[in-house]
Design an enzyme around this catalytic site. Sequence first.
Site, short mmCIF file in Angstrom:
data_model
loop_
_atom_site.label_atom_id
_atom_site.label_comp_id
_atom_site.label_asym_id
_atom_site.label_seq_id
_atom_site.Cartn_x
_atom_site.Cartn_y
_atom_site.Cartn_z
N ARG A 87 27.23 24.57 44.40
CA ARG A 87 26.48 24.57 43.14
C ARG A 87 26.77 25.88 42.42
NH1 ARG A 87 22.61 26.00 47.03
NH2 ARG A 87 21.27 27.79 46.48
N GLY A 130 19.64 29.49 50.55
CA GLY A 130 18.36 29.01 50.06
C GLY A 130 17.57 30.19 49.53
N GLY A 179 11.90 27.27 59.04
CA GLY A 179 12.53 26.31 59.92
C GLY A 179 11.50 25.36 60.51
N HIS A 201 13.30 38.61 67.10
CA HIS A 201 12.84 37.59 66.15
C HIS A 201 11.63 38.10 65.36
CE1 HIS A 201 12.70 32.95 65.40
NE2 HIS A 201 12.47 33.65 64.29
N ARG A 251 25.14 24.27 52.20
CA ARG A 251 25.57 22.93 52.60
C ARG A 251 26.32 22.21 51.49
NH1 ARG A 251 22.98 18.02 52.38
NH2 ARG A 251 21.09 19.03 51.61
N ARG A 297 18.69 31.27 63.07
CA ARG A 297 18.30 30.71 64.35
C ARG A 297 19.42 30.97 65.36
NH1 ARG A 297 14.00 30.71 62.38
NH2 ARG A 297 12.43 29.05 62.29
#
Length: 320
Positions: free
Chosen positions: A180, A154, A80, A283, A177, A236
Amino acid sequence: MATADQCTDANDVWLPIPPGEIEGLPEGLHYVHWDAGPDYPADPARCVFYAVPYMKGAEVSLRPLSRMSRVRVVQTLTAGIEHMLPGLDRLPSGAQLCNARGLHDASTAELALTLILAALRDIPGFVRSQDAGEWRTGFRPALADKSVLIVGYGSIGSAIEDRLTPFECARVVRVARTARDTVRGPVHPLSDLSALLPAADVVVLAAPLTEETRGLVGSDFLARMKDGALLVNIARGGIVDTEALLAELESGRLRAALDVTEPEPLPAGHPLWHAPGVLITPHVGGPSSAFLPRAKRLLRDQLTLFAAREPLRNVIATAD
């Protein structure tokens, strides 16, 4: 593309890892170590390649940018890059912002699987029972035969599916997003989420934080999840509306396993700490024994390309 002054007038490379610990760095560049200390190791105006300190916060990481008048590359050690985007307008024209795609895939995917299994099999409950000296048996949900929805497909999302494969899930559904096809099957667009959520037993968030995904998991998203479903966030915290999630957790309808939160760090006394059905880790998807050797390889490889004036990998944005 590197400029002619890189190896003459200005050729400093700022590294968050001591350069002596990174084998194979290319010659012709001057390496200095800065890991977010109060003093700079050299004049920022001589820096041409800035490797951002890892997990030191946006304020510290952005601090030297306004003085880096000749920087050509800003390289993060995170996938990120939202913490660095506010500094893009401080960079000279043509400077490139690169992320660390691939660096954290294995470690973060391991944690995602850990959180799924621990939450389903009630490992936190067993730890509490052990602390109390109680033998508390009974049936718990298994990952086998469950439907898993991965939101964000991803390199990390793909690595999560790699690790899900041996666990005999009934189905793994992929969302990104844009749609595919992959060797494993189709990746659905975000616009399909509403229709896909009701069938998922486990929803894993692995998407980057963007304007499109900020607050994506709000009351409408959560309401479409089936009763008893598990939400796992290794992406996130800002992707999830914390108040909306708290309402679902407190009702007992949903469960969650969260490596990231909003706010972060999660302050003491925040109701999320003690909400029913939630497992929280601080995290730690990236920080593992896998980080350092992979970070060194990434920096060495990018600097080798930079010194040879070859195109860099993982370029996310270029300053105007």
